[in-house]
Design a protein around this motif. Structure first.
Motif, short mmCIF file in Angstrom:
data_model
loop_
_atom_site.label_atom_id
_atom_site.label_comp_id
_atom_site.label_asym_id
_atom_site.label_seq_id
_atom_site.Cartn_x
_atom_site.Cartn_y
_atom_site.Cartn_z
N PHE A 131 0.81 -1.00 -0.02
CA PHE A 131 0.01 0.13 -0.04
C PHE A 131 1.00 1.20 0.05
N THR A 132 0.09 2.24 -0.58
CA THR A 132 0.77 3.53 -0.18
C THR A 132 -0.43 4.44 0.11
N PRO A 133 0.04 5.45 1.13
CA PRO A 133 1.17 5.50 2.05
C PRO A 133 1.04 4.30 3.11
N ASN A 134 2.06 4.05 3.75
CA ASN A 134 1.97 3.00 4.70
C ASN A 134 2.99 3.39 5.72
N THR A 186 -0.31 4.42 -9.28
CA THR A 186 0.04 3.32 -8.61
C THR A 186 0.24 2.12 -9.89
N LYS A 199 4.91 3.58 -7.33
CA LYS A 199 4.15 3.69 -6.06
C LYS A 199 4.99 3.79 -5.01
N LYS A 200 6.02 3.31 -4.53
CA LYS A 200 6.84 3.22 -3.29
C LYS A 200 8.00 4.50 -3.78
N GLU A 218 6.79 7.76 -1.93
CA GLU A 218 6.84 8.03 -0.84
C GLU A 218 8.49 8.61 -0.36
N GLU A 261 8.12 12.66 -2.12
CA GLU A 261 7.14 13.60 -1.23
C GLU A 261 7.81 14.26 -0.21
N VAL A 296 -1.14 11.29 -5.11
CA VAL A 296 -1.03 9.91 -5.80
C VAL A 296 -2.39 9.42 -6.19
#
Lengths: 430, 430
Positions: A352-355, B147, B153-154, B157, B160, B167
Motif C-alpha cells: 500500500f501507499t502510504p504505509n 500506482t 508507487k513506493k 514516498e 514527497e 498519488v
C-alpha cells in the motif's frame, strides 16, 4: 522419512506428483530440519512436538485429510497472500491452503517462465506448482491470487495455464473510501466465484461462524506473541515462526486446539521463569517479507545462546493476526463483508501507499517487546519492502534503535557473508 | 550550446538549479544528440527542425514559457505516466509536464534513496528531481504519481519529501466494473485536488474543450504513425519517437501545429515515394517500456541503411494516443469523466492483469505495418513488462513472427553485446 508413517506413495501418484523429484525433496528436508531447526535449539516447549510432527509428515497426513474432504465434496482453494480472506473460504466449506514456497529446490520448474528478477517466494511457489512436487498445489480445485505486488500480479498469468485461477484485486491506496469500496466489491465478487465453485450459497450465519473461528485462531496466535514479551522468553523465534507458517495450511480447528495447548505451556513457563534463552539475552525484532516453510534462514543465523528473536512483523508474524475484529456486530452478509474488509485494510503491508502505519507498528513492537534491535528483512526483488526498508532504516536510526537491513533470497550462497554482518550487528548490541 | 540563445542562467539560478551539475549535463547532451541522433540519419523530414530546436534548447525556452505561465497564475503539474489525464490538468489551467527521465546522468542523486533493483526510468526521474538538475521538475507546483507499478508507487514516498505530491490510484484489473468505478472516483478526487491547487472550479465546457484539444493532438500523432505504414517509410523511428517524447511536455497547441506540418510533409513524401530508407528495408516494431528523452538507445542500435523501426508499442508510442474518444457526447462533468476513464482504461499497459489485449495490439501492428520482426524491449527490474515479454515472445514465435527480447537500462555498458544480438537478429530477417 517413512518410519511409522503410512505409505503415501499411492496417494501422491494418484494426484500426479513427480515422484522422483518429490523423493529428492523429502530426502533433504529431514536433514535441513534437524540441522537448521532442531539441533541448535534448547529447552523447547513440549507442545511444539505437534509442529515437529507436522513438518515430519509435511506432505502426508494433511494431504490425506484434504483428499478425504474433497471426497466429501469440499473444495480446496490455494492462496498466496493473507489478504485472501480465510473467513469467506471456510464459510463456503472451502479449505484454504497457503501455497507460498520457502525453498529454491523447486526453481528448476519455474526459472524459464519467470524473469530472473523475480523474488524467491514467487519462483519457489510457481516451481512447486508447475513442477508437480507440491501435493497441496496438486489438491487445489482453484487458486486465488491477488494484486499486492507486480511479481505476483503477473505470475498469475503464468500460473493460470496450469491451474484454474481467480484474481482478487486488492487496492493500492487503502485509506481512501473508494479503495474500501473496491475491496468490498472484490470480496463480493470472490463470494460469487466461490459459490460457483462449491455450488453452495453463503449465509450470514455461516460467514459469522467462520469469522469467529478465524478470529479465535488469530487471538491465540496473538497470545503466543504476547508471551514473548517476557524475559526470559518462553519460546524461540523459530518455534513461533513455525507456528505461523503451519497456520497457513493446517485445519483451523486443530490449530485452535494446538495453539491453546502451547499458550497454556508458555504461561506456565512464564510463571516459573523458564525460557529458551537466559534472562537478559538480546532481543530482536525481524520485520519485512514473509517466511514460508522451510525458510528459517534468518532465524537460524540470528538466534543463539544469548540472542532471541522475540517478534516478527511479517505476513508470517504479526501481520497475520494483529488486525482483528473488535466485535462481529452484523447479521447480514453485506455488513459482515464490510467488517471483513476493514479487518484486512487494517493490515499494514508495503503493497500500500502510504504505509506509514507499518513503521508505527515496528516502533510499537520494539517498545512493548523491549527489543534491542531490528532486522529489516527483504527478499531480493521485492520492491515494496526494499523501498520501505531503506526509509525505515533511517527513521529507526534517528530514534536510536539499532537496525540492520538484510536483502537476501533462499540460497545459502550468502550465508557466510550474512553471518559476518549479523554477528557484527549483534556484537554492537552488547 | 549558447550560440544565438538567450542567457538562461539567471532563470536557472532563480529556480534553484544545481548550475555546476546542470552544466555538465548540457555539455554532454549536444554531443550525444549529434552522434547518436543526428549523424546516423539521412533525408529527415524538414519539419523535424522544430524538434531539433526543442532538443537544442531543452531547458531554455520551454522553461521560460512555463515561468511566464506561472507568473500569470497557471500551475505546473509534473507527471510520470500517461494515465494521469492531461484532459483534466489542462481544463483547470494547469500545464502538465511529463517528468520521466531517460539518462543515468542523474542517478548519483537518487542511488542511496532507492533499492538497487529499481528500473532506470525511476532512478533517473528521481535523480533529476532530487538533484535539482531538471528545470521542469523545479518549476512544478505539484507532482502527480499513480500506482501503475510497485517501483513508482513506493518512489512517491521518497519524492514527497522533496516536492508536494499527490498519488492517483490506478486500478489493477481494469476490465471489471468495480475497477472502472474506482478509477472514476479517483479522477474525481484528482479534480478536487487540482481545484484546490488552482483555486478554480472545473466546468463541463472547459473539460470538453480540453478533451477535444488533447484528442486532436493524439489524432495527429496517430496520423504520423499511419504514414509509417508506407514503404519506403517517410520518417525514421528515431524521429517518430522524438515527436512522442516531446509531446509529453510541450504546449499542446504548438504540438498540434507542428505535428500537422509534419503530417503534411510526410503525406507529400508518400505521394512522391520519398523515404528515409530504401523501399524493401526491413521493418521493425519495438514494444515494451517507455523511452524518455534522451533514451534513443534501441533505435540507435537498430536503425541503419536497410532497417527502420516503423512502430513503437510503448507509452512513448501507440499507447500514448491509440485509445481515443470515439465521440465526446456529454455535457456534464460526470459524463465527461466517464468518457475520460474509458479512454484510459482502453490503454493496454502491463500494469494490468489480465492484459491479453496488448498482445493483440502487437500482432495488429505487425500485420498493418507489414513488419518483419518485433523487439520486446524492457527496462531491467520492470517486472510487469518482463513477465509479458517472456510470455509474448513464445506467443509471437508460435505465429512465426521473428522476435527478440532485450532487457537493458540506460548505461552504455551493454551496447556492444546488444549490438551483436541485434545484428544477428536482423541478419536472420534477410
Amino acid at each position: 522419512m517413512t518410519e511409522g508413517k503410512p505409505d503415501w506413495y499411492p496417494m501422491w501418484e494418484e494426484i500426479g506428483i513427480d515422484i522422483q523429484k518429490h523423493d529428492q525433496l523429502l530426502a533433504v528436508l529431514p536433514t535441513i530440519y534437524k540441522e537448521i531447526y532442531i539441533d541448535p535449539q534448547k529447552n523447547r516447549p513440549k507442545a511444539m512436538s505437534f509442529w515437529d510432527f507436522v513438518v515430519g509428515d509435511i506432505h502426508g497426513i494433511r494431504i490425506s485429510e484434504l483428499k478425504e474432504a474433497k471426497d466429501q465434496g469440499k473444495k480446496i482453494v490455494g492462496t498466496f497472500c493473507l489478504y485472501v480472506p480465510d473467513e469467506i473460504l471456510f464459510a463456503l466449506d472451502c479449505i484454504g491452503i497457503g501455497l507460498c514456497g520457502g525453498t529454491n529446490f523447486s526453481n528448476y520448474a519455474s526459472d524459464e517462465l519467470l524473469p530472473a528478477n523475480t523474488c524467491a517466494l514467487i519462483k519457489s511457489a510457481l516451481g512447486f506448482g508447475i513442477g508437480n512436487i507440491c501435493p497441496y498445489f496438486a489438491m487445489a480445485d482453484l487458486l486465488i491470487g491477488e494484486t499486492t505486488c507486480d511479481g505476483k500480479k503477473k505470475a498469475w498469468e503464468v500460473l493460470e495455464k496450469y491451474k484454474p485461477m481467480y484474481v482478487m484485486e486488492t487496492p493500492q491506496c487503502k485509506t481512501r473510501e473508494q479503495a474500501r469500496e473496491l475491496f468490498i466489491a472484490e470480496l463480493k465478487a470472490l463470494i460469487i466465484r466461490l459459490e460457483e465453485l462449491t455450488n453452495k450459497k453463503l449465509t450470514a450465519e455461516k460467514l459469522k461462524a467462520s469469522m469467529e473461528k478465524i478470529a479465535k485462531k488469530h487471538e491465540l496466535m496473538a497470545k503466543v506473541y504476547e508471551l514473548r514479551k517476557n524475559d526470559p522468553v518462553p519460546i524461540s523465534g523459530k518455534d513461533a515462526l513455525l507456528m505461523s507458517q503451519v497456520a497457513f495450511y493446517d485445519d483451523p480447528d486443530r490449530e485452535i486446539q494446538m495453539i491453546s495447548k502451547l499458550v497454556d505451556e508458555l504461561e506456565q513457563r512464564v510463571k516459573e521463569g523458564v525460557g529458551v534463552a537466559k534472562k537478559g539475552s538480546k532481543r530482536i525484532i525481524v520485520s519485512g517479507t514473509p517466511m514460508a516453510v522451510p525458510n528459517w534462514k534468518i532465524h537460524h543465523l540470528v538466534e543463539r545462546e544469548d540472542v532471541v528473536i522475540v517478534g516478527e512483523e511479517t505476513c508470517t508474524g504479526t501481520r497475520y493476526f494483529q488486525s482483528r475484529f473488535d466485535k462481529i456486530e452484523g447479521n447480514t452478509i453485506d455488513k459482515l463483508v464490510e467488517i471483513i474488509a476493514d479487518r484486512y485494510l487494517g493490515i499494514n503491508c508495503a503493497c500500500f501507499t502510504p504505509n506509514d502505519a507499518r513503521l508505527e507498528d515496528i516502533k510499537q513492537l520494539v517498545k512493548t517487546y523491549n527489543a534491542d534491535g531490528v532486522i529489516l528483512y527483504t527478499l531480493s526483488f521485492c520492491q515494496p519492502y526494499e523501498f520501505e526498508a531503506i526509509n525505515y532504516r533511517k527513521e529507526l536510526k534517528e530514534l536510536g534503535i539499532p537496525v540492520i537491513n538484510i536483502t537476501t533470497d533462499y540460497s545459502s550462497e550468502d550465508n557466510s557473508q550474512l553471518k559476518t554482518r549479523i554477528d557484527a550487528f549483534l556484537e554492537m548490541l552488547k
